[in-house]
Design a protein around this motif. Sequence first.
Motif, mmCIF file in Angstrom:
data_model
loop_
_atom_site.group_PDB
_atom_site.id
_atom_site.type_symbol
_atom_site.label_atom_id
_atom_site.label_comp_id
_atom_site.label_asym_id
_atom_site.label_seq_id
_atom_site.Cartn_x
_atom_site.Cartn_y
_atom_site.Cartn_z
ATOM 1 N N ASP A 47 -3.543 7.421 -3.988
ATOM 2 C CA ASP A 47 -3.228 8.835 -4.633
ATOM 3 C C ASP A 47 -1.469 9.269 -4.420
ATOM 4 O O ASP A 47 -1.198 10.327 -4.031
ATOM 5 C CB ASP A 47 -4.399 10.088 -3.378
ATOM 6 C CG ASP A 47 -5.380 9.204 -3.743
ATOM 7 O OD1 ASP A 47 -5.910 8.862 -4.899
ATOM 8 O OD2 ASP A 47 -5.719 9.650 -2.809
ATOM 9 N N GLY A 48 -0.885 8.715 -5.003
ATOM 10 C CA GLY A 48 0.901 8.528 -4.913
ATOM 11 C C GLY A 48 1.970 8.221 -3.838
ATOM 12 O O GLY A 48 2.910 8.358 -3.935
ATOM 13 N N VAL A 49 0.902 7.481 -2.763
ATOM 14 C CA VAL A 49 1.966 7.243 -1.443
ATOM 15 C C VAL A 49 1.672 6.503 -1.484
ATOM 16 O O VAL A 49 0.746 5.498 -1.273
ATOM 17 C CB VAL A 49 1.657 7.772 -0.466
ATOM 18 C CG1 VAL A 49 2.349 7.808 0.912
ATOM 19 C CG2 VAL A 49 1.545 9.113 -0.158
ATOM 20 N N THR A 50 2.657 5.151 -1.548
ATOM 21 C CA THR A 50 2.640 3.591 -0.951
ATOM 22 C C THR A 50 2.389 3.444 0.504
ATOM 23 O O THR A 50 2.206 3.812 1.380
ATOM 24 C CB THR A 50 3.873 2.924 -1.271
ATOM 25 O OG1 THR A 50 4.260 3.249 -2.845
ATOM 26 C CG2 THR A 50 4.182 1.844 -1.116
ATOM 27 N N ARG A 51 1.249 2.654 0.980
ATOM 28 C CA ARG A 51 0.231 2.455 1.919
ATOM 29 C C ARG A 51 0.477 1.137 1.427
ATOM 30 O O ARG A 51 -0.126 0.130 1.018
ATOM 31 C CB ARG A 51 -0.864 3.256 2.754
ATOM 32 C CG ARG A 51 -0.368 4.775 1.998
ATOM 33 C CD ARG A 51 -1.535 5.638 3.197
ATOM 34 N NE ARG A 51 -0.720 6.355 3.369
ATOM 35 C CZ ARG A 51 -0.091 7.764 3.595
ATOM 36 N NH1 ARG A 51 0.501 6.885 4.602
ATOM 37 N NH2 ARG A 51 -0.340 8.095 3.886
ATOM 38 N N GLN A 52 -0.090 -0.598 3.004
ATOM 39 C CA GLN A 52 -0.544 -0.738 3.693
ATOM 40 C C GLN A 52 -2.362 -0.827 3.034
ATOM 41 O O GLN A 52 -2.689 0.150 4.173
ATOM 42 C CB GLN A 52 -0.424 -1.571 4.929
ATOM 43 C CG GLN A 52 1.492 -1.528 4.910
ATOM 44 C CD GLN A 52 1.522 -1.799 6.679
ATOM 45 O OE1 GLN A 52 1.409 -1.167 7.043
ATOM 46 N NE2 GLN A 52 1.618 -2.869 6.825
ATOM 47 N N ALA A 53 -2.070 -1.457 1.879
ATOM 48 C CA ALA A 53 -4.614 -2.123 2.336
ATOM 49 C C ALA A 53 -4.584 -2.119 3.354
ATOM 50 O O ALA A 53 -5.897 -1.689 3.305
ATOM 51 C CB ALA A 53 -4.436 -2.102 0.662
#
Lengths: 466, 101
Positions: free
Chosen positions: B73-79
């Motif tokens: 949703d537009g934010v880079t995160r660790q899956a």
Amino acid sequence: MVLEADLVVIGAGPAGMAAARTAADAGLSVLLLDEQPTAGGQIYRDVERATGRRSAVLGKDFTRGLDLVRELGHPNIRHIRSAVVWQIEAGNRLTFTADGAATLASFKRLLIATGALERPMPVPGWTLPGVMTAGAAQILLKQSGIVCEDAVLAGSGPLLYLVAAQMCRAGSPPLALIETQTFGDRLSAVRHGFGAFRGWRMLAKGLGLLSEIRRAGVKRYAGARDIAIDGEGRAEAIRFTESGRQQRIACATVLLHHGVVPNTQATRSIGIPHRWNDRQHAFVPECDAWGRTSVGDIFIAGDGGGIGGAEAAVLTGRLAALEIAVDLGRLSRAARNNAAAPIRRRLEKELAIRPFIDAAYPPFPEALAPADETIVCRCEEVTAGDIRGYAALGCLGPNQTKAFGRSGMGSCQGRYCGLTVTELLSAANGRTQDETGYYRIRPPLKPVTLGELAAVNTWKNKEPAE
Amino acid sequence: MKTVSPFRELEPNGEKVRIRFAGQELLLRAGGNLAAELLAAGIVPFRRTSVSGAPRNPHCMMGACFDCLVEIDGVTRQACMSEVTEGMEISRPNAGAEDGA
């Protein structure tokens, strides 16, 4: 609102859980912060939710972690889940993100129980999709009930036997177990025979695992060299030589492991001195027998203070909590000593086997001094040859390599290249690991978004424990 | 994108929810670990590096290596540090035109 607690514990693994309970029993208020949605750390990851089938595959050594998780049910313990600590400050404060908002917490004492990381194993092809750590395969099993198929295990250490046996029990035995330790390593381990004898239960367990692996028909190789992973866009095969013969095994997943090392990101960020430990082949933060560091009011327990395993972590967690209770006037020195004596006896037994394990399963030499073309910094794709080149230009320490070529400056902040870069520079410059040093670790320890900084947290003090 | 995954669920049950990864609709277990569920769904790669464009998938599964970064949703995160929730829109970080389909 600033959350307040007598003791803040970072990490809900065996050390953090045991410390939280011991401190709570002594009457301290405890705030337990952990990155995962459930307590357990990596060793007991998600043990609360492990179902029947999963428990059977993982075995009793996993499900015993449930006792520790249950110990957290104490009115003095507040466990905030999925809480990522990213800054520890002077003035006994830290900042963490949970529920999308940054929050401040203040403490009288802080216990860092952030555990271990798998030792990075840079071999050609280790950045390909499908190449994971053996620990990652275990986490998939523990948390998600997912087993890797068409997988090969490679490296050294007892964890490989455990993962292989668990895969056999799950009905997907690994295609092969490729071990890097040699007959000579086993010989040198015999020098620690007495310690090994004292850890006989652990050895018996190891033999049990090996017979499980044998019964499942898993092919084993020992003394493997020249390990490399091939593939176009993903891992497709592993290559190695054994006794001078070249081998190639087609596979979908390669699980690497050659030991674990203390996770020192938090301890380094606040200037606790670290020393190179030759036997563990890693940097270890300095602390006394209670886990007390030279940095005011901050303690360390568990594998983050030196590798001892899950049982030892529980014991060092309890010892630290006892000393903290004395600090805060909740326990007399005499009571502390009484409670600590049996814990220390058990700890001595737990640690007795470590020199044997470290000698029998040393790190893979090729991964400590990778070939020039091998990537060592996964994030910025810096190779071992690049690092050697920086040394030739006069680069002495890991921190300087950042200016030369960005190693350690990517999102993992050096977690997966730091030790390799130290080793490469030490070898190239003819200096010890202590002289070479490590990256300077600065907050934020984990990325934080502007939105999280701007969000108002809704945590309140004196809420009932979760 | 591969659909046969070398990752097998021991107990393939539980409620599944719809998410989208790089435009593709997937059914993943609600509340599951996002990295694990994407692996089980056969996703390769999770991302491409900004340095050379090399493909990457999860390596450590414990929040340390950052190789499982995705844009949620537009934010880079660790899956591997994220949970599956209904309607998640996931894309590869810094995805160029090649990822459009």
